[in-house]
Each structure stands twice: as structure tokens, then as C-alpha cells.
Scaffold this motif. Structure first.
Motif, PDB file in Angstrom:
ATOM      1  N   ARG A 148       0.846  -1.193   0.000  1.00 43.98           N
ATOM      2  CA  ARG A 148       0.000   0.000   0.000  1.00 43.98           C
ATOM      3  C   ARG A 148       0.877   1.236   0.000  1.00 43.98           C
ATOM      4  O   ARG A 148       1.987   1.231   0.530  1.00 43.98           O
ATOM      5  CB  ARG A 148      -0.898   0.054   1.250  1.00 43.98           C
ATOM      6  CG  ARG A 148      -1.917  -1.039   1.350  1.00 43.98           C
ATOM      7  CD  ARG A 148      -2.976  -0.709   2.372  1.00 43.98           C
ATOM      8  NE  ARG A 148      -3.818   0.387   1.906  1.00 43.98           N
ATOM      9  CZ  ARG A 148      -5.018   0.661   2.409  1.00 43.98           C
ATOM     10  NH1 ARG A 148      -5.479  -0.058   3.402  1.00 43.98           N
ATOM     11  NH2 ARG A 148      -5.740   1.648   1.940  1.00 43.98           N
ATOM     12  N   ASN A 149       0.353   2.327  -0.578  1.00 41.42           N
ATOM     13  CA  ASN A 149       1.021   3.619  -0.497  1.00 41.42           C
ATOM     14  C   ASN A 149       0.457   4.390   0.696  1.00 41.42           C
ATOM     15  O   ASN A 149      -0.516   3.969   1.335  1.00 41.42           O
ATOM     16  CB  ASN A 149       0.783   4.412  -1.787  1.00 41.42           C
ATOM     17  CG  ASN A 149       1.390   3.744  -2.991  1.00 41.42           C
ATOM     18  OD1 ASN A 149       2.509   3.211  -2.931  1.00 41.42           O
ATOM     19  ND2 ASN A 149       0.655   3.734  -4.099  1.00 41.42           N
TER      20      ASN A 149
ATOM     21  N   TYR B  42      -5.708 -17.408   0.678  1.00 41.63           N
ATOM     22  CA  TYR B  42      -6.446 -16.299   1.308  1.00 41.63           C
ATOM     23  C   TYR B  42      -7.230 -15.526   0.253  1.00 41.63           C
ATOM     24  O   TYR B  42      -8.412 -15.209   0.432  1.00 41.63           O
ATOM     25  CB  TYR B  42      -5.450 -15.394   2.024  1.00 41.63           C
ATOM     26  CG  TYR B  42      -5.997 -14.071   2.501  1.00 41.63           C
ATOM     27  CD1 TYR B  42      -7.025 -14.007   3.440  1.00 41.63           C
ATOM     28  CD2 TYR B  42      -5.458 -12.873   2.035  1.00 41.63           C
ATOM     29  CE1 TYR B  42      -7.509 -12.783   3.888  1.00 41.63           C
ATOM     30  CE2 TYR B  42      -5.925 -11.652   2.475  1.00 41.63           C
ATOM     31  CZ  TYR B  42      -6.957 -11.605   3.403  1.00 41.63           C
ATOM     32  OH  TYR B  42      -7.429 -10.398   3.848  1.00 41.63           O
ATOM     33  N   MET B  43      -6.580 -15.249  -0.881  1.00 41.86           N
ATOM     34  CA  MET B  43      -7.270 -14.510  -1.943  1.00 41.86           C
ATOM     35  C   MET B  43      -8.445 -15.317  -2.490  1.00 41.86           C
ATOM     36  O   MET B  43      -9.501 -14.759  -2.799  1.00 41.86           O
ATOM     37  CB  MET B  43      -6.288 -14.175  -3.070  1.00 41.86           C
ATOM     38  CG  MET B  43      -5.220 -13.149  -2.692  1.00 41.86           C
ATOM     39  SD  MET B  43      -5.898 -11.618  -1.993  1.00 41.86           S
ATOM     40  CE  MET B  43      -6.896 -11.035  -3.358  1.00 41.86           C
TER      41      MET B  43
ATOM     42  N   GLN C 193      -2.698  -6.042  -4.480  1.00 48.11           N
ATOM     43  CA  GLN C 193      -2.299  -7.325  -3.897  1.00 48.11           C
ATOM     44  C   GLN C 193      -2.339  -7.203  -2.370  1.00 48.11           C
ATOM     45  O   GLN C 193      -1.949  -6.176  -1.808  1.00 48.11           O
ATOM     46  CB  GLN C 193      -0.889  -7.713  -4.347  1.00 48.11           C
ATOM     47  CG  GLN C 193      -0.500  -9.124  -3.951  1.00 48.11           C
ATOM     48  CD  GLN C 193       0.646  -9.675  -4.782  1.00 48.11           C
ATOM     49  OE1 GLN C 193       0.884  -9.229  -5.897  1.00 48.11           O
ATOM     50  NE2 GLN C 193       1.358 -10.660  -4.265  1.00 48.11           N
ATOM     51  N   LEU C 194      -2.800  -8.250  -1.705  1.00 45.22           N
ATOM     52  CA  LEU C 194      -2.978  -8.219  -0.250  1.00 45.22           C
ATOM     53  C   LEU C 194      -2.056  -9.199   0.462  1.00 45.22           C
ATOM     54  O   LEU C 194      -2.273  -9.505   1.629  1.00 45.22           O
ATOM     55  CB  LEU C 194      -4.438  -8.532   0.102  1.00 45.22           C
ATOM     56  CG  LEU C 194      -5.455  -7.477  -0.338  1.00 45.22           C
ATOM     57  CD1 LEU C 194      -6.878  -7.959  -0.098  1.00 45.22           C
ATOM     58  CD2 LEU C 194      -5.211  -6.175   0.415  1.00 45.22           C
ATOM     59  N   TYR C 195      -1.045  -9.672  -0.235  1.00 46.12           N
ATOM     60  CA  TYR C 195      -0.114 -10.594   0.429  1.00 46.12           C
ATOM     61  C   TYR C 195       1.241 -10.568  -0.256  1.00 46.12           C
ATOM     62  O   TYR C 195       1.367 -10.148  -1.406  1.00 46.12           O
ATOM     63  CB  TYR C 195      -0.669 -12.017   0.413  1.00 46.12           C
ATOM     64  CG  TYR C 195      -0.656 -12.666  -0.962  1.00 46.12           C
ATOM     65  CD1 TYR C 195       0.435 -13.400  -1.414  1.00 46.12           C
ATOM     66  CD2 TYR C 195      -1.740 -12.520  -1.822  1.00 46.12           C
ATOM     67  CE1 TYR C 195       0.452 -13.967  -2.673  1.00 46.12           C
ATOM     68  CE2 TYR C 195      -1.736 -13.092  -3.074  1.00 46.12           C
ATOM     69  CZ  TYR C 195      -0.635 -13.823  -3.506  1.00 46.12           C
ATOM     70  OH  TYR C 195      -0.619 -14.379  -4.757  1.00 46.12           O
ATOM     71  N   ARG C 196       2.226 -10.977   0.506  1.00 46.36           N
ATOM     72  CA  ARG C 196       3.536 -11.345  -0.023  1.00 46.36           C
ATOM     73  C   ARG C 196       3.901 -12.675   0.613  1.00 46.36           C
ATOM     74  O   ARG C 196       3.244 -13.122   1.547  1.00 46.36           O
ATOM     75  CB  ARG C 196       4.577 -10.286   0.348  1.00 46.36           C
ATOM     76  CG  ARG C 196       4.518  -9.040  -0.494  1.00 46.36           C
ATOM     77  CD  ARG C 196       5.649  -8.095  -0.106  1.00 46.36           C
ATOM     78  NE  ARG C 196       6.957  -8.764  -0.129  1.00 46.36           N
ATOM     79  CZ  ARG C 196       8.084  -8.176   0.270  1.00 46.36           C
ATOM     80  NH1 ARG C 196       8.052  -6.925   0.716  1.00 46.36           N
ATOM     81  NH2 ARG C 196       9.225  -8.826   0.239  1.00 46.36           N
TER      82      ARG C 196
END
Length: 427
Positions: free
Chosen positions: A175-176, A346-347, A293-296
Motif C-alpha cells: 500500500r502507499n 487467502y485470496m 495485492q494483499l499478500y507477499r
């Protein structure tokens, strides 16, 4: 702690999303540590709100849900369009909302979150409070843990549940920094009143609750006021777009005071005592504002940190989505064969159970960008009601002529058509 002594999961943030994940994972036997920067889970959250119960029921089951410290079952939905001297209130009561397991409850976050933290601890999670996580730790492109107050902690998976302004998601490059367009700024008070006074003022029976939205109280800024009835208190608040707030001279606390003193609001609060006052940022863009994107590898973002909020205009949903995302990430961890599989699973879970609902309301923020929604239209509605009910002995104009004149006095035909088209396409 060395990386050879790593945990299964570290959760940063003791709000509803983090607590839901901790409860499910600990119950399944995972070694979980939840780190909360406040001195207790919930004490950094604003005083109260409304929780739609479906996700909580999925988390706890009916027996444990019955023990939860819920305030009132909401049966009455009200919207007040405010003018300078009064207000027009749309009042909808539906007693089916409290049948069986009620649809939604008002809750006090400091009480409820602390209770849920206790249930997570009973399940085996370790809750660590009063500790600030300074940074996430990365090794060979994978998030491997966190640095909390100088202590390095390692885990197979780190869950970022650190709220709307998530520094973890930002450090991970997901996120920014938030912009003023993306968030509203809210202020909320908890005002104590005797239970019987609340019942009388809102037409409620014991255990029943009401919510009320106020339109036209934000000095022309996109936003509005809200009120929730608790057992023996009211949660009263005002949320406005932060960019709009910055473009005019009045401070938020001044707008809040004017809101409280309005003749359509003050009688509801009269005799009450303010016992809590807090401010908070609120995600406003819904689906449009979700990170790509909500994960790494090794890190997953949930709850408010992921932007799971729906602003429907008549209500803001966030707590139910937070719990749902906490359940989703816990299921992903339990299903995954390796830590690398957690993010994709998760996605899959949220794209099946959560994202479709957010997509339904994805255009609503455009509707709320119409400035006349917060100025001209509330006044127009009140002018029409004034015509219908005011009697001063003079000969009134015909209804059709009067209504046309009221519309022309408040908004141009071009604006009306433009706003109508925007409304239709947004809904």
C-alpha cells in the motif's frame, strides 16, 4: 528469539480482524502470538458501533455468541435530513431483525474486543499488549517476522491487522501512504443516559436498539452524522471527507459541536454525560480503494489494513468484514501445505466470500461525491415537508406549483438531471 524458534503465526493488531484470526488459529492448535500496541485489545478503537452478526456467528457458533457482550438488537433504522431549523426523519422499524439470532447489534468496542481477546487466549493464543511493532523483517524476499520494541520475533506467517493506516502493508510495498481522497476523518462521543430514557426517546422496548443517520450536518462536506443506541449510552459521531475538511475553515470538533447542538439532535442527547471522545480515520473508497495485492510470501493483510470497508451511504460496514477476513486468513493458513500457499489461498477465500459484496457497492462513493447530497437536497426535502404541514392562515399555492417552486429554489433542473443520472448509474 531466533528464526529456529519461530512461531506458526504472528498477528499485529488486536482489533476484530486480528482477534478473529487468532481465535480460529489457536483453536486449531497453531502457536499464535497477537501483538497489540494498546494497553488492552479494543482500547484504541472508537467507542461503539453496529456489528452485523453473521460473521460473528460463523466465528463463534450460537452458544458462544449468546455469551458475547452485545448491547442492543437493532430493529429501528432512521435517516434524518436536516435543515437549519429542523429535520425530516425516515423511520423504518422491522421486528424480524431481532427474531432468532438478530441481524445486528450495537456494541462497545472496548468491552467487546477485550471479551473476544479473552476467548482467543482461552483457545491458546498469546495476547501481548502495550508493545509497538517497529518494522517487519525480510529474508531472501520473504517476510519472516517482526521487530517489536527491539525484540525480533519470527513466524511462518505474519498477519498485518494494524488498522486503516497500516504501516506494515506500506513497509511491505503493498500500500502507499493514504491520500485525503481515500479516507474520512471521524469523531465519536459516548454519551451516558439511563436505559429507560433511551427507550422512551427512540420508541424502543428492552433490548431493542436504533440507529440514525443524519444528512446535512457536515457543513457541505461529503459525510454525515450517526447515532447508535447502546444499553445505557449513545454513540454519536460525525464522519467527513478529510480533503473536504481541509478545504474549509471549520475544525472537526467545531462541526461536531454544531451537530450536537442542532435542534433535531440535541433533544436526543439532553441530560446525557459525555464519557468518551475519540477520533479515527475511515476508509471511504471500498472496493475501488483495495490494494492490487494483499499478500507477499510470509505476510497477509486483513481487516481495515486491507481496506475492507463498505460505505453504503445509509450505513458503513467494516466490523463484519474484518471478522470475515480474519476467518478467511485463518482458514488459508490451516489449508496451506507451505507458507507460500497462504496468500493465494487467502485470496481465493475472500474472492469467494467477501469481494463480491464489495463489488456490488463499488460505485457508491461516486454518488457520495455529489456535493448537493449534503446541502441542497436535505433543504429541499425539509422545504417540501414545511409546505405540507405549515398553516399560517394565508392561501397556499397549489401543490404542483408549490413543489415545482421548491425544487427550482434549491437546485437547477440541469443539476437535478445530472445527479439523477449519476445516482442511477451508481446504484
Amino acid at each position: 528469539m531466533s528464526d529456529e524458534e519461530k512461531l506458526d503465526v504472528i498477528i499485529v493488531g488486536g482489533g476484530l480482524a486480528g482477534l478473529a484470526a487468532a481465535y480460529v488459529l489457536a483453536k486449531a492448535g497453531k502457536e499464535v502470538v497477537l501483538i497489540e500496541r494498546g494497553t488492552a485489545c479494543g482500547n484504541k478503537n472508537m467507542t461503539g458501533g453496529r456489528l452485523y452478526v453473521y460473521s460473528l456467528l460463523s466465528l463463534l457458533g450460537p452458544e458462544l455468541l449468546a455469551e458475547a457482550p452485545l448491547e442492543r438488537a437493532i430493529v429501528k433504522e432512521q435517516i434524518t435530513m436536516v435543515s437549519a431549523t429542523g429535520g425530516m426523519t425516515l423511520d423504518y422499524t422491522d421486528y424480524s431483525f431481532k427474531e432468532g439470532i438478530p441481524q445486528s447489534y450495537s456494541i462497545l468496542r472496548s468491552v467487546f474486543d477485550d471479551w473476544l481477546a479473552g476467548k482467543a487466549e482461552e483457545a491458546g493464543a498469546m495476547i501481548v499488549t502495550g508493545i509497538h511493532v517497529d518494522k517487519i523483517m525480510e529474508k531472501n524476499g520473504k517476510i519472516v517476522g517482526v521487530d517489536a520494541a527491539g525484540e525480533e520475533m519470527f513466524a511462518d506467517t505474519v498477519i498485518a491487522a494494524d488498522g486503516v493506516n497500516s504501516f506494515m502493508a506500506q513497509q511491505a510495498g503493498l500500500r502507499n501512504d493514504l491520500t485525503s481522497r481515500e479516507v474520512g476523518v471521524g469523531v465519536k462521543e459516548m454519551i451516558e443516559l439511563p436505559e429507560e430514557v433511551i427507550n422512551s426517546r427512540f420508541g424502543l422496548q428492552a433490548g431493542e436498539g436504533a440507529t440514525r443517520l443524519f444528512v446535512g450536518v457536515s457543513n457541505g462536506i461529503s459525510g454525515g452524522g450517526f447515532l447508535y443506541t447502546n444499553k445505557s449510552s449513545l454513540s454519536l459521531g460525525l464522519v467527513v471527507n478529510s480533503r473536504g475538511l481541509g478545504n474549509q475553515r471549520k475544525k472537526l470538533h467545531t462541526l461536531m459541536q454544531e451537530f450536537k447542538m442542532h435542534p433535531a439532535v440535541y433533544p436526543l442527547l439532553d441530560g446525557g454525560k459525555t464519557v468518551e471522545y475519540a477520533a479515527h480515520l475511515v476508509n471511504e473508497l471500498g472496493f475501488v480503494g483495495l490494494p492490487q495485492q494483499l499478500y507477499r510470501d510470509g505476510l497477509v493483510v486483513i481487516g481495515d489494513a486491507a481496506g475492507f470497508v463498505i460505505n453504503m451511504g445509509n450505513t458503513i460496514r467494516g466490523m463484519d468484514l474484518a471478522i470475515w477476513s480474519g476467518i478467511a486468513v485463518a482458514k488459508a493458513i490451516l489449508e496451506a501445505r507451505t507458507s507460500a500457499e497462504v496468500g493465494p489461498r487467502y485470496m481465493e477465500n475472500i474472492e469467494r466470500d467477501l469481494i463480491p459484496t464489495m463489488k456490488v457497492y463499488q460505485s457508491y462513493p461516486k454518488l457520495l461525491e455529489i456535493p448537493r447530497m449534503f446541502t441542497e437536497y436535505p433543504k429541499l426535502a425539509n422545504d417540501m415537508m414545511h409546505y405540507l404541514f405549515a398553516v399560517d392562515g394565508s392561501v397556499p399555492p397549489k401543490l404542483s406549483k408549490a413543489m415545482l417552486g421548491i425544487v427550482k429554489n434549491n437546485v437547477s433542473l440541469g443539476s437535478l438531471l445530472s445527479d439523477g443520472w449519476k445516482g442511477v448509474t451508481s446504484l
